[in-house]
Design a protein around this motif. Structure first.
Motif, mmCIF file in Angstrom:
data_model
loop_
_atom_site.group_PDB
_atom_site.id
_atom_site.type_symbol
_atom_site.label_atom_id
_atom_site.label_comp_id
_atom_site.label_asym_id
_atom_site.label_seq_id
_atom_site.Cartn_x
_atom_site.Cartn_y
_atom_site.Cartn_z
ATOM 1 N N VAL A 168 20.565 3.443 19.928
ATOM 2 C CA VAL A 168 21.234 2.895 21.113
ATOM 3 C C VAL A 168 22.620 2.373 20.746
ATOM 4 O O VAL A 168 23.596 2.570 21.482
ATOM 5 C CB VAL A 168 20.376 1.784 21.751
ATOM 6 N N GLY A 169 22.713 1.692 19.593
ATOM 7 C CA GLY A 169 24.012 1.190 19.147
ATOM 8 C C GLY A 169 25.021 2.298 18.929
ATOM 9 O O GLY A 169 26.189 2.186 19.327
ATOM 10 N N LEU A 170 24.578 3.384 18.317
ATOM 11 C CA LEU A 170 25.473 4.523 18.091
ATOM 12 C C LEU A 170 25.936 5.123 19.417
ATOM 13 O O LEU A 170 27.115 5.445 19.588
ATOM 14 C CB LEU A 170 24.765 5.579 17.246
ATOM 15 N N TRP A 171 25.000 5.271 20.366
ATOM 16 C CA TRP A 171 25.377 5.840 21.662
ATOM 17 C C TRP A 171 26.345 4.924 22.414
ATOM 18 O O TRP A 171 27.262 5.402 23.106
ATOM 19 C CB TRP A 171 24.141 6.108 22.510
ATOM 20 N N LEU A 172 26.164 3.619 22.293
ATOM 21 C CA LEU A 172 27.109 2.694 22.928
ATOM 22 C C LEU A 172 28.492 2.824 22.309
ATOM 23 O O LEU A 172 29.512 2.778 23.017
ATOM 24 C CB LEU A 172 26.602 1.260 22.801
ATOM 25 N N LEU A 173 28.544 2.997 20.997
ATOM 26 C CA LEU A 173 29.841 3.196 20.342
ATOM 27 C C LEU A 173 30.467 4.526 20.759
ATOM 28 O O LEU A 173 31.687 4.624 20.910
ATOM 29 C CB LEU A 173 29.672 3.130 18.833
ATOM 30 N N VAL A 174 29.632 5.546 20.948
ATOM 31 C CA VAL A 174 30.145 6.820 21.461
ATOM 32 C C VAL A 174 30.724 6.608 22.859
ATOM 33 O O VAL A 174 31.825 7.089 23.175
ATOM 34 C CB VAL A 174 29.024 7.885 21.495
ATOM 35 N N GLY A 175 29.989 5.884 23.705
ATOM 36 C CA GLY A 175 30.498 5.587 25.041
ATOM 37 C C GLY A 175 31.789 4.795 25.006
ATOM 38 O O GLY A 175 32.722 5.060 25.781
ATOM 39 N N GLY A 176 31.863 3.820 24.092
ATOM 40 C CA GLY A 176 33.099 3.065 23.936
ATOM 41 C C GLY A 176 34.253 3.941 23.495
ATOM 42 O O GLY A 176 35.397 3.760 23.937
ATOM 43 N N GLY A 177 33.950 4.915 22.621
ATOM 44 C CA GLY A 177 34.987 5.847 22.186
ATOM 45 C C GLY A 177 35.501 6.700 23.327
ATOM 46 O O GLY A 177 36.717 6.908 23.475
ATOM 47 N N VAL A 178 34.584 7.182 24.165
ATOM 48 C CA VAL A 178 34.993 7.993 25.323
ATOM 49 C C VAL A 178 35.840 7.174 26.283
ATOM 50 O O VAL A 178 36.910 7.622 26.743
ATOM 51 C CB VAL A 178 33.750 8.557 26.045
ATOM 52 N N LEU A 226 24.288 -4.075 17.893
ATOM 53 C CA LEU A 226 23.014 -3.379 17.727
ATOM 54 C C LEU A 226 22.918 -2.691 16.374
ATOM 55 O O LEU A 226 21.827 -2.616 15.789
ATOM 56 C CB LEU A 226 22.827 -2.364 18.858
ATOM 57 N N LEU A 227 24.033 -2.167 15.858
ATOM 58 C CA LEU A 227 23.995 -1.554 14.532
ATOM 59 C C LEU A 227 23.574 -2.574 13.478
ATOM 60 O O LEU A 227 22.749 -2.291 12.602
ATOM 61 C CB LEU A 227 25.357 -0.966 14.166
ATOM 62 N N VAL A 228 24.158 -3.763 13.552
ATOM 63 C CA VAL A 228 23.831 -4.798 12.569
ATOM 64 C C VAL A 228 22.397 -5.285 12.762
ATOM 65 O O VAL A 228 21.635 -5.427 11.798
ATOM 66 C CB VAL A 228 24.822 -5.974 12.673
ATOM 67 N N VAL A 229 22.013 -5.535 14.020
ATOM 68 C CA VAL A 229 20.648 -5.995 14.298
ATOM 69 C C VAL A 229 19.637 -4.928 13.872
ATOM 70 O O VAL A 229 18.595 -5.238 13.270
ATOM 71 C CB VAL A 229 20.495 -6.321 15.795
ATOM 72 N N GLY A 230 19.942 -3.658 14.180
ATOM 73 C CA GLY A 230 19.044 -2.575 13.782
ATOM 74 C C GLY A 230 18.893 -2.472 12.278
ATOM 75 O O GLY A 230 17.786 -2.252 11.765
ATOM 76 N N HIS A 231 20.011 -2.640 11.571
ATOM 77 C CA HIS A 231 19.947 -2.581 10.108
ATOM 78 C C HIS A 231 19.112 -3.724 9.551
ATOM 79 O O HIS A 231 18.284 -3.520 8.650
ATOM 80 C CB HIS A 231 21.362 -2.644 9.533
#
Length: 308
Positions: A168-178, A226-231
């Motif tokens: 989810v964190g990666l997809w949010l970052l992808v959305g932020g990039g777009v 989310l990336l940090v929490v997931g890690h």
């Protein structure tokens, strides 16, 4: 105003959370949150109107805030690259050089610009000057390209996500990039339209700008958290599995394990690795046979060690 305050609260809370969660580890993403927080907080209208006159009254807080955003964007790209295992020396060097160049361009353009007195609508008030367009476009291009690159890095790492939180964190970052790339196009067109006197175009693009700017900030901030929490969650699960494997191996080690006189350590993964080695050494030296249950326990311990 309300949206700016909401972004500021999210970023400040995220900064505190990341500095706590990343205690003792690399804190690049926490520093990114700190820089983004400073950028958003200094753009809260009430604070800006109070602070800018204290430092000269000609929108100096604007250029400071924008330089913080440039620095935050740089640490974001590098921090995400490290978080997903894509950090390379050439990328770090490119980020540093590009950040420095953009910073010089932005400060130079601001210096030569005929600046209005303190205003919370700086580009609307000064945007008819070519120097203002250079000032805005330089940082906008850098922010858009960096967010787009961050999104691309995350797309390439989606298959490597270890947890749902990571995904989810990666997809949010992808959305932020777009959103960052869309915002880049919108702002560049608005700046050029303002300079050339096409105010109707600038007005028509106000809504996309108002949507993509906070949207990119919120997506990127949430994705980083989310990336940090997931890690941390993945590491915590790995630690629990290692400790459980240690408890299950201790009876087998007492019966068959060799004493290799390893130095004491508090690290569970290191202790588990040494127990496995000593058990295998003891089995070989005594030529004892392991039961099916014991072999299963040893295999589970090796799997837990590999996962850690």
């Amino acid at each position: 105003m309300i949206l700016s305050v909401a972004q500021a609260v999210l970023l400040i809370a995220g900064t505190v959370a990341l500095f706590v969660l990343q205690r003792g580890n690399d804190r690049t993403l926490a520093v990114t949150f700190l820089l983004f927080s400073a950028t958003i907080v200094t753009n809260v209208d009430a604070l800006y109107r109070w602070a800018d006159p204290l430092v000269g009254g000609f929108n100096l807080v604007t250029v400071v805030s924008d330089c913080l955003m440039i620095a935050g964007t740089s640490t974001l790209l590098w921090g995400v690259a490290k978080a997903v295992g894509a950090a390379r020396p050439w990328l770090r060097n490119a980020i540093v050089v590009t950040c420095a160049v953009v910073g010089v361009v932005v400060i130079t353009a601001f210096t030569v610009l005929d600046k209005p007195p303190t205003t919370t609508t700086f580009m609307l008030d000064a945007g008819s000057y070519p120097a203002a367009a250079v000032y805005s476009i330089a940082q906008t291009l850098y922010l858009g390209v960096a967010l787009g690159a961050t999104g691309l890095i995350c797309v390439l790492r989606l298959r490597e996500a270890r947890t749902t939180t990571d995904l989810v964190g990666l997809w949010l970052l992808v959305g932020g990039g777009v959103l960052g790339v869309v915002r880049m196009v919108v702002v560049v067109v608005m700046d050029l339209a303002h300079v050339t006197g096409h105010d109707t175009v600038t007005a028509a693009l106000a809504l996309p700008y108002d949507v993509t700017t906070p949207g990119a900030v919120l997506c990127v901030a949430s994705g980083m958290l989310l990336l940090v929490v997931g890690h941390r969650a993945w590491r915590a699960r790995g630690d629990r599995r290692v400790r459980a494997a240690l408890r299950r191996l201790e009876p087998l080690h007492e019966r068959l394990g060799a004493d290799n006189a390893y130095p004491r350590t508090a690290d569970p993964a290191t202790r588990l690795s040494r127990l496995i080695v000593e058990i295998n050494d003891g089995v070989r030296s005594s030529r004892a046979a392991l039961t099916e249950a014991e072999r299963a326990v040893l295999a589970d311990a090796e799997a837990a060690l590999d996962a850690a």
